[in-house]
Design a protein around this motif. Sequence first.
Motif, mmCIF file in Angstrom:
data_model
loop_
_atom_site.group_PDB
_atom_site.id
_atom_site.type_symbol
_atom_site.label_atom_id
_atom_site.label_comp_id
_atom_site.label_asym_id
_atom_site.label_seq_id
_atom_site.Cartn_x
_atom_site.Cartn_y
_atom_site.Cartn_z
ATOM 1 N N ASP B 138 0.876 -1.178 -0.021
ATOM 2 C CA ASP B 138 0.208 -0.087 0.065
ATOM 3 C C ASP B 138 0.920 1.187 -0.031
ATOM 4 N N GLU B 141 2.588 1.731 -3.343
ATOM 5 C CA GLU B 141 1.569 2.375 -4.205
ATOM 6 C C GLU B 141 1.482 4.005 -4.002
ATOM 7 N N GLU B 142 1.257 4.365 -2.625
ATOM 8 C CA GLU B 142 1.167 5.660 -2.225
ATOM 9 C C GLU B 142 2.620 6.542 -2.701
ATOM 10 N N GLN B 144 4.654 5.914 -5.079
ATOM 11 C CA GLN B 144 4.735 5.984 -6.504
ATOM 12 C C GLN B 144 3.884 7.044 -7.077
ATOM 13 N N LYS B 145 2.628 7.134 -6.414
ATOM 14 C CA LYS B 145 1.505 8.311 -6.808
ATOM 15 C C LYS B 145 2.397 9.653 -6.442
ATOM 16 N N ASP B 146 3.008 9.514 -5.394
ATOM 17 C CA ASP B 146 3.800 11.058 -4.925
ATOM 18 C C ASP B 146 5.101 11.196 -5.806
ATOM 19 N N GLU B 151 9.111 0.843 -8.997
ATOM 20 C CA GLU B 151 8.394 0.135 -9.848
ATOM 21 C C GLU B 151 8.335 -1.483 -9.322
#
Lengths: 64, 540
Positions: B138, B141-142, B144-146, B151
């Motif tokens: 989780d 992914e957070e 990555q969004k930031d 990857e």
Amino acid sequence: MTDLILTPNIDGVDDFYAELLAAHEGLSKEDSDALNARLVLVLANHIGDRAVLSKALKAAQLSD
Amino acid sequence: MFDDRYTLAYKRYPYKKSADQDAATPVRHPVVVMGGGPVGVATALDLGRQGIPTLVLDDHEGVGMGSRAICFAKRCLEVAGRYGCGKPMVDKGVVWNIGKVFNKDDQVFEFNLLPEEGHEYPAFINMQQPYYESFQLDRFEELQKDGAPIEIRGKNRVDSVEVHDDYVTLHIMTPDGPYTLEAEWLVGCDGAASPLRTMLDLDFTGKVFQDSFLIADIKMKNDNFPTERWFWFEPSHGGGASTLLHKQPDDVWRVDFQIGWDVDRKEEMKEENIRRRLDAFLGEGVQYDMVWSSIYTFQCKRMDSFRHGRVFFAGDAAHQVSPFGARGANSGMQDVDNLGWKLGMVIRGEAPESLLDSYNDERIHGADENILNSTRSTDFITPKSEMSRLLRDAVLDLSEKHEFARPMVNSGRLSVPCTYDGSPLNSSDALDGPARSRPGSVCPDAPLGDDFLLNKLGDKFILLTIDADAPDVIEEAGIQVTRLALSTTDDKSGALRERYLGDNDKAVYLIRPDQHVAARRPSFDENQIRAAIRRAIGKE
């Protein structure tokens, strides 16, 4: 540092030896072995000093 | 072409074709991590937060099924907390402190982990490994969004590698066929059976224990067993030669039976046979569902070196211990904690490559400590000679009556963070302070108002001053060290004094990005602190 005492140190040593034998009297080999193991641990804890315990192990191994 | 080695609990990163697969020449990545388990993903979290592009390759597409590791220790949670996923773990996990030890059927004693006050994280939580991995993913992914350059590629199986002086070539198989990548640095987090270790033909040596354990995780509503760790030596129910009972979230219990070496695994794994053991243990009529079961044997082994040029090994790939003491996943997280900042500094050009050898020095030290402890626990739990059993039983029989024998009872020495005594990065201890915060130690947490010390330390070099003067910023050897100025006047609990000052009125600590102490002194001495900074980054 305390040294391991390897000279006579028990008053009335014959009494002690008899008491040790008496503790084992009537016990099976298995129970006797267990008693000895417990005794070693009780005595080791009483001594406490790690260096003395290492020396005691060496002395018991009859190594020089 | 892709045989799943295990079933997934959660599919998290389904295979997607990457542009790299169509590139005319192999694309080079700064860091490639082999393995998407707890240690591999943590490595990406650590490096990703530093802005270092990190690619994780995993031959599956998510989190494997099965509770597996269930005990997560405070240091592991602190590290996860720094990565930003510690809180949900504690919310989900079961916090426990009490352990009870039984000899045959009698309780011989109980212990309390006695969690000290003034730490943000508890001494231990229990939680099924898939939850742990999910919380990390989780956070992945957070990040990555930031915009963190990390990857993870599912169904990307590394089939072979070529190690060069300054990069590694990886040949990867995917559902769309093979492709080739290059990595400036490769981190092998591919588990106890590490294919990478095999590809490089590296030794993994140690001791194999001749015993098997049957794990049966069961779901039951049962108020008879509180949230405690119960361990039986030689229970009369005969379900196992030793039995461990431990609670997990969702009304799931871990039952661990010692079943001996010469067992027919296939036979033992039949549900009716597992249930026979469980019924003997729990008593007739107790209702439960079986969640997961597994038979394991174990070994205490490690690699000779965790660094091979541009290749690192971390977690179970580098070292394996028996499960007693919860030193597997917990030590893997300490590997990541140790490697992350060092690799980051070397990649940014702030430290010489030789700093990376200290990863090997420090984590070999950690692995040896874990192997020593878990070997001793194993020898106590599964004595292998007549005399070893005799002495073990003597300890157990005495422990019921006499307090002195209780510390000798070893049903697992629970994981505590390793102190890097003797590390080349340490400066000699110049403070006559508390032993627990000597150079090499991980900083003990302490409350600071509504917050905690470890949060304030973060993950950069810090000069911690307690009632001592020092510059607010020191630039040395190309890095910046910021001061964190604290005072005992704000230390209501007294924890700071007790954990960092001892009998001193003031102190100065140089703290590494992994929150281990590099140096400490009674006051600020510019030359000494500058030398300590250089030493801590491998420049002295």
